[in-house]
Motif scaffolding. Structure first.
Motif, PDB file in Angstrom:
ATOM      1  N   THR A   1       0.799  -1.200  -0.010  1.00 35.93           N
ATOM      2  CA  THR A   1      -0.085  -0.084   0.069  1.00 35.93           C
ATOM      3  C   THR A   1       0.820   1.235   0.054  1.00 35.93           C
ATOM      4  O   THR A   1       0.869   1.810  -0.945  1.00 35.93           O
ATOM      5  CB  THR A   1      -0.818  -0.028   1.256  1.00 35.93           C
ATOM      6  OG1 THR A   1      -1.677  -1.245   1.071  1.00 35.93           O
ATOM      7  CG2 THR A   1      -1.642   1.077   1.206  1.00 35.93           C
TER       8      THR A   1
ATOM      9  N   LEU B   1      -2.036  -8.236  -4.394  1.00 40.10           N
ATOM     10  CA  LEU B   1      -3.406  -8.887  -4.571  1.00 40.10           C
ATOM     11  C   LEU B   1      -3.368 -10.366  -4.293  1.00 40.10           C
ATOM     12  O   LEU B   1      -2.766 -10.850  -5.340  1.00 40.10           O
ATOM     13  CB  LEU B   1      -4.295  -8.287  -5.590  1.00 40.10           C
ATOM     14  CG  LEU B   1      -4.325  -6.929  -5.684  1.00 40.10           C
ATOM     15  CD1 LEU B   1      -4.922  -6.330  -6.938  1.00 40.10           C
ATOM     16  CD2 LEU B   1      -5.021  -6.025  -4.772  1.00 40.10           C
TER      17      LEU B   1
ATOM     18  N   THR C   1     -11.784   2.028  -5.181  1.00 36.77           N
ATOM     19  CA  THR C   1     -10.330   1.641  -5.649  1.00 36.77           C
ATOM     20  C   THR C   1      -9.456   2.749  -6.227  1.00 36.77           C
ATOM     21  O   THR C   1     -10.243   3.427  -6.872  1.00 36.77           O
ATOM     22  CB  THR C   1     -10.353   0.227  -6.635  1.00 36.77           C
ATOM     23  OG1 THR C   1     -10.766   0.580  -7.660  1.00 36.77           O
ATOM     24  CG2 THR C   1     -11.271  -0.809  -5.944  1.00 36.77           C
TER      25      THR C   1
ATOM     26  N   VAL D   1      -8.720  -6.989  -7.709  1.00 35.28           N
ATOM     27  CA  VAL D   1      -9.129  -5.811  -6.633  1.00 35.28           C
ATOM     28  C   VAL D   1     -10.594  -5.641  -6.491  1.00 35.28           C
ATOM     29  O   VAL D   1     -11.371  -5.242  -5.464  1.00 35.28           O
ATOM     30  CB  VAL D   1      -8.308  -4.560  -7.130  1.00 35.28           C
ATOM     31  CG1 VAL D   1      -8.930  -3.670  -8.309  1.00 35.28           C
ATOM     32  CG2 VAL D   1      -8.483  -3.586  -6.071  1.00 35.28           C
TER      33      VAL D   1
ATOM     34  N   GLY E   1      -1.344  -3.219  -5.404  1.00 31.94           N
ATOM     35  CA  GLY E   1      -0.774  -3.780  -4.258  1.00 31.94           C
ATOM     36  C   GLY E   1      -0.505  -5.147  -4.383  1.00 31.94           C
ATOM     37  O   GLY E   1      -0.571  -5.766  -5.449  1.00 31.94           O
TER      38      GLY E   1
ATOM     39  N   ASP F   1      -4.683  -3.002   0.599  1.00 29.23           N
ATOM     40  CA  ASP F   1      -4.433  -3.564  -0.617  1.00 29.23           C
ATOM     41  C   ASP F   1      -5.090  -5.139  -0.569  1.00 29.23           C
ATOM     42  O   ASP F   1      -4.860  -5.766  -1.532  1.00 29.23           O
ATOM     43  CB  ASP F   1      -3.015  -3.677  -1.248  1.00 29.23           C
ATOM     44  CG  ASP F   1      -2.004  -4.608  -0.164  1.00 29.23           C
ATOM     45  OD1 ASP F   1      -2.239  -4.122   0.699  1.00 29.23           O
ATOM     46  OD2 ASP F   1      -1.409  -5.480  -0.682  1.00 29.23           O
ATOM     47  N   SER F   2      -5.373  -5.591   0.614  1.00 26.04           N
ATOM     48  CA  SER F   2      -5.641  -6.905   0.901  1.00 26.04           C
ATOM     49  C   SER F   2      -7.044  -7.154   1.544  1.00 26.04           C
ATOM     50  O   SER F   2      -7.529  -6.212   1.903  1.00 26.04           O
ATOM     51  CB  SER F   2      -4.665  -7.533   1.820  1.00 26.04           C
ATOM     52  OG  SER F   2      -4.799  -7.411   3.114  1.00 26.04           O
TER      53      SER F   2
ATOM     54  N   ALA G   1      -8.895   0.483  -1.843  1.00 31.67           N
ATOM     55  CA  ALA G   1      -8.251  -0.588  -2.039  1.00 31.67           C
ATOM     56  C   ALA G   1      -7.390  -0.284  -3.479  1.00 31.67           C
ATOM     57  O   ALA G   1      -7.868   0.400  -4.115  1.00 31.67           O
ATOM     58  CB  ALA G   1      -8.960  -1.832  -2.455  1.00 31.67           C
ATOM     59  N   CYS G   2      -6.016  -0.677  -3.393  1.00 31.29           N
ATOM     60  CA  CYS G   2      -4.905  -0.368  -4.127  1.00 31.29           C
ATOM     61  C   CYS G   2      -4.848  -1.448  -5.028  1.00 31.29           C
ATOM     62  O   CYS G   2      -4.436  -2.570  -4.842  1.00 31.29           O
ATOM     63  CB  CYS G   2      -3.560  -0.288  -3.570  1.00 31.29           C
ATOM     64  SG  CYS G   2      -3.767   1.146  -2.274  1.00 31.29           S
ATOM     65  N   SER G   3      -5.011  -1.231  -6.606  1.00 32.19           N
ATOM     66  CA  SER G   3      -4.863  -2.286  -7.500  1.00 32.19           C
ATOM     67  C   SER G   3      -3.732  -2.627  -7.635  1.00 32.19           C
ATOM     68  O   SER G   3      -3.288  -3.584  -8.306  1.00 32.19           O
ATOM     69  CB  SER G   3      -5.749  -1.962  -8.860  1.00 32.19           C
ATOM     70  OG  SER G   3      -4.825  -0.789  -9.379  1.00 32.19           O
TER      71      SER G   3
END
Length: 227
Positions: free
Chosen positions: A18, A198, A210, A202, A196, A175-176, A192-194
């Protein structure tokens, strides 16, 4: 600058995947443990989906991917992983592009910043110190800060973050699935971070929004704050 009244008072961040790309150093630690057990090593891309639940969980998945192991063997290899990681924490680790600019923009709005990670607290503290990031955050909560079994996806670390930062209206960035579930259980909006680490698409994390990069964070938070 005073914080805009309609914006968030506090924004918390996960660390691995993240704020920081720690994948290279974590993969090296996993591979050190695997190699010591005579196992084949894994690529960084193979290790990254295993990150997020703490070092032991990450290693257990690495061992499962290379033939499995007993709990006793995992205990030994976990220690080897930690010993290696302690000596090689910030070789490749660095902030994601645009992350520091986003932190600056939030701070300029008067937003309090925090880190909530499942990484051991003293590891997370050392990494932030070595990257000269410590002063940016009002608090740091690690996976062991509150005691066994109270890390994410439990809401406890998010709730503690809010308390330590003096309350106010919070948001969280991760991110999770651990991040999303923890924030949701604490009734905190989550982004959420795409980009990250994953373990699924995401869009399947169930976050409120996101982002594909940090240039999108402030506009997304503005949108969520207006809801």
């Amino acid at each position: 600058m005073d914080k805009t009244s309609s914006f968030f008072d506090l924004v918390g961040f996960d660390m691995d995947g993240t704020l920081l790309d720690t994948s290279g150093d974590l993969a090296a630690a996993v591979n050190h443990a695997l190699a010591s057990a005579g196992r084949p090593t894994l690529t960084v891309d193979q290790v990254t989906p295993m990150i997020g639940g703490g070092a032991r969980h990450m290693l257990a998945q690495g061992m499962a991917a290379t033939g499995g192991c007993t709990d006793a063997e995992l205990d030994v290899l976990h220690r080897r992983l930690l010993d290696y990681y302690e000596a090689n924490m910030v070789v490749l680790t660095q902030p994601y592009p645009g992350a520091l600019d986003a932190l600056d923009a939030l701070a300029a709005r008067g937003v309090t910043l925090a880190v909530v990670t499942n990484k051991l607290e003293h590891y997370a503290k050392r990494i932030l110190e070595e990257l000269d990031l410590t002063a940016r955050f009002a608090c740091l909560i690690g996976g062991d800060t509150l005691g066994p079994g109270r890390g994410k996806p439990k809401p406890d670390p998010i709730i503690e973050m809010i308390a330590r930062c003096g309350g106010g209206r919070p948001a969280f960035v991760g991110d999770s699935i651990y991040d999303v579930k923890a924030a949701q259980a604490a009734r905190v909006p989550v982004v959420a971070c795409s980009f990250g680490f994953l373990d699924r698409p995401v869009g399947e994390l169930g976050a409120d929004a996101t982002i594909d990069g940090y240039a999108e964070l402030i506009p997304v938070l503005e949108r969520l704050a207006a809801i």
